[in-house]
Design a protein around this motif. Structure first.
Motif, short mmCIF file in Angstrom:
data_model
loop_
_atom_site.label_atom_id
_atom_site.label_comp_id
_atom_site.label_asym_id
_atom_site.label_seq_id
_atom_site.Cartn_x
_atom_site.Cartn_y
_atom_site.Cartn_z
N GLN A 183 28.61 2.73 -38.51
CA GLN A 183 27.73 2.52 -37.30
C GLN A 183 28.39 1.54 -36.40
OE1 GLN A 183 25.37 4.07 -35.72
NE2 GLN A 183 24.28 5.33 -37.18
N GLN A 184 29.42 0.86 -37.20
CA GLN A 184 29.98 -0.49 -36.47
C GLN A 184 30.72 0.03 -35.22
OE1 GLN A 184 32.11 -2.28 -39.51
NE2 GLN A 184 30.03 -3.22 -40.60
N GLY A 185 30.84 -0.62 -34.22
CA GLY A 185 31.63 -0.34 -33.06
C GLY A 185 31.30 0.86 -32.08
N ILE A 186 30.25 1.33 -32.33
CA ILE A 186 30.08 2.58 -31.41
C ILE A 186 28.84 2.11 -30.19
CG2 ILE A 186 30.31 4.35 -33.20
CD1 ILE A 186 27.14 4.38 -33.42
N SER A 187 28.72 0.69 -30.32
CA SER A 187 27.51 0.54 -29.25
C SER A 187 28.20 0.62 -27.71
CB SER A 187 27.29 -0.95 -29.21
OG SER A 187 26.44 -1.48 -28.19
N GLY A 188 27.53 1.35 -27.02
CA GLY A 188 27.85 1.79 -25.60
C GLY A 188 28.77 2.70 -25.55
N MET A 189 29.04 3.29 -26.37
CA MET A 189 30.05 4.59 -26.43
C MET A 189 29.13 5.95 -26.32
SD MET A 189 32.68 3.81 -29.57
CE MET A 189 33.78 5.16 -28.99
N LYS A 190 29.70 7.10 -25.41
CA LYS A 190 29.35 8.08 -25.35
C LYS A 190 29.55 8.92 -26.20
CE LYS A 190 28.58 11.77 -21.66
NZ LYS A 190 29.18 12.21 -20.45
N ARG A 191 28.68 9.77 -26.85
CA ARG A 191 29.08 10.87 -27.80
C ARG A 191 28.71 12.19 -27.59
NH1 ARG A 191 26.66 13.73 -32.13
NH2 ARG A 191 27.87 13.63 -34.01
N SER A 192 29.77 13.31 -27.63
CA SER A 192 29.43 14.77 -27.29
C SER A 192 30.09 15.47 -28.41
CB SER A 192 29.99 15.00 -25.99
OG SER A 192 31.35 14.75 -25.80
N GLU A 193 29.49 16.82 -28.79
CA GLU A 193 30.00 17.66 -29.62
C GLU A 193 30.79 18.81 -28.86
OE1 GLU A 193 26.77 19.00 -32.01
OE2 GLU A 193 26.21 17.03 -32.87
N GLY A 194 31.64 19.16 -29.73
CA GLY A 194 32.49 20.34 -29.14
C GLY A 194 33.32 21.06 -30.27
N GLU A 195 34.40 21.90 -30.07
CA GLU A 195 34.90 22.75 -30.82
C GLU A 195 36.63 22.62 -30.66
OE1 GLU A 195 35.13 27.19 -31.69
OE2 GLU A 195 33.34 26.33 -32.42
N MET A 196 37.22 22.50 -31.68
CA MET A 196 39.10 22.75 -31.36
C MET A 196 39.33 23.31 -32.68
SD MET A 196 41.36 19.59 -31.10
CE MET A 196 40.54 18.88 -29.51
N TYR A 197 40.30 24.51 -32.30
CA TYR A 197 41.01 25.21 -33.28
C TYR A 197 39.74 25.84 -34.23
CZ TYR A 197 45.27 23.16 -31.64
OH TYR A 197 46.43 22.94 -30.74
N GLY A 198 38.79 26.22 -33.55
CA GLY A 198 37.63 26.71 -34.51
C GLY A 198 36.89 25.90 -35.45
N THR A 205 33.40 8.55 -26.00
CA THR A 205 34.10 7.96 -24.92
C THR A 205 33.58 6.25 -24.70
OG1 THR A 205 34.08 10.16 -23.84
CG2 THR A 205 34.42 8.25 -22.35
N ARG A 206 34.72 5.69 -24.65
CA ARG A 206 34.24 4.23 -24.33
C ARG A 206 33.97 3.81 -22.93
NH1 ARG A 206 35.47 1.29 -29.02
NH2 ARG A 206 36.66 2.46 -30.41
N PRO A 207 33.43 2.89 -22.45
CA PRO A 207 33.11 2.58 -21.18
C PRO A 207 34.36 2.50 -20.28
CG PRO A 207 31.67 1.22 -22.66
CD PRO A 207 32.32 1.96 -23.51
N ALA A 208 35.42 1.96 -20.94
CA ALA A 208 36.60 1.52 -20.39
C ALA A 208 37.48 3.12 -19.96
CB ALA A 208 37.56 0.70 -20.89
N GLY A 209 37.10 4.13 -20.57
CA GLY A 209 37.66 5.22 -20.38
C GLY A 209 38.42 5.83 -21.66
N ASN A 210 38.69 4.94 -22.55
CA ASN A 210 39.18 5.58 -23.72
C ASN A 210 38.42 6.61 -24.46
OD1 ASN A 210 41.24 3.53 -23.18
ND2 ASN A 210 40.68 2.27 -25.17
N THR A 211 39.13 7.45 -25.03
CA THR A 211 38.38 8.84 -25.71
C THR A 211 39.08 8.88 -27.09
OG1 THR A 211 39.77 10.44 -24.65
CG2 THR A 211 37.83 9.69 -23.53
N GLU A 212 38.26 9.55 -27.85
CA GLU A 212 38.69 9.96 -29.32
C GLU A 212 38.04 11.09 -29.78
OE1 GLU A 212 39.54 7.64 -33.60
OE2 GLU A 212 38.43 6.66 -31.87
N VAL A 213 38.67 12.14 -30.23
CA VAL A 213 38.20 13.39 -30.86
C VAL A 213 38.45 13.31 -32.07
CG1 VAL A 213 37.94 15.75 -30.33
CG2 VAL A 213 38.69 14.55 -28.36
#
Length: 279
Positions: A183-198, A205-213
């Protein structure tokens, strides 16, 4: 196979009682079932192939430096011995490959830059050459070996505890985020679910625009889908894409292939004359 431990009824107590009652054959059967079934075991083969670039104003920094150097030479009327187009495309790119099997974890890191020899070596001419660097790290139970892909030699070798090999793959809680460390460090981050390579993924997504999948289908093998400090995919955190902005620079990581449960080609992860680390 999971062995549950309860007070007064753990595996040791069961084996002890069985031996005392004369059931040696049963002991051997239980041992084979428990440790044999755990062999290479519940971890499926995994492979990922990634590329990383550092950008400034949307352009690859190293590639732009090369193109600027060529233009300066041209403006000075010098003869230019440049790189072929296929090599120019490699400039400023880092390739990262990770292979995981039940008894081996290997990472292969490669990158490409350039060098230029000027007036003192070749008067009136600018010569450019591709520069390659890379290393291969292979970890098996009880041993880690690092091999320089450019110089073709082992540069580091460490001994370890064989039993520690499986520690990064311990199952996580079935409930994502149940552990405080996730749970550490996710405050203020947007979370979404998806799929990649099946495979299922979670995008942060961080407020500054940085993203991580990240891959979200591997909790039973120790892979968390929560944000990671890792740039590339590693045991415990299968980062699939990442955009990290800092000052005027942007680091962009993309995955070109990701497989789970398919055989892994071990040729790129083989160190010559080292059969001890190619189980």
């Amino acid at each position: 196979m999971n062995i549950r431990t309860h007070k007064g009824n753990n595996l040791y107590d069961i084996l002890k009682k069985t031996v005392m009652s004369g059931g040696l054959a049963l002991v051997l059967f239980v041992f084979v079932m428990v440790y044999g079934c755990r062999s290479e075991n519940d971890i499926p083969d995994m492979y990922i192939d990634q590329r990383s670039e550092t950008l400034m104003n949307g352009e690859n920094v190293i590639r732009k430096q090369y193109l600027d150097a060529v233009e300066i030479c041209r403006s000075m009327g010098k003869k230019i011995s440049g790189l072929p187009e296929d090599e120019v495309k490699k400039l400023g790119v880092s390739r990262y490959q990770l292979a995981i099997t039940g008894n081996k974890v290997a990472t292969r890191k490669e990158s490409w830059g350039f060098r230029m020899t000027g007036h003192y070596h070749h008067p009136g001419e600018c010569r450019f050459a591709l520069v390659y660097s890379g290393d291969l790290t292979v970890k098996v139970p009880g041993k880690t070996v690092v091999y320089d892909l450019d110089e073709k030699k082992v540069t580091k070798e460490e001994q370890g505890i064989p039993e520690a090999f499986m520690l990064p793959f311990r199952p996580l809680s079935e409930t994502p985020g149940a552990g405080q460390e996730e749970q550490q460090g996710i405050s203020g981050m947007k979370r979404s679910e998806g799929e990649m390579y099946g495979q299922p993924t979670v995008t942060w997504t961080r407020p500054a625009g940085n993203t991580e999948v990240l891959w979200s289908g591997g909790r039973q093998w120790g892979f968390s889908e929560f944000p990671s400090d890792s740039t590339f995919a590693v045991p415990g955190s299968m980062v699939l894409e990442k955009v990290q902005k800092k000052d005027h620079f942007t680091i962009r990581v993309k995955t070109h292939r990701f497989t789970v449960g398919e055989p892994v080609d071990q040729v790129p992860f083989s160190i010559p004359h080292r059969p001890d680390i190619h189980p």
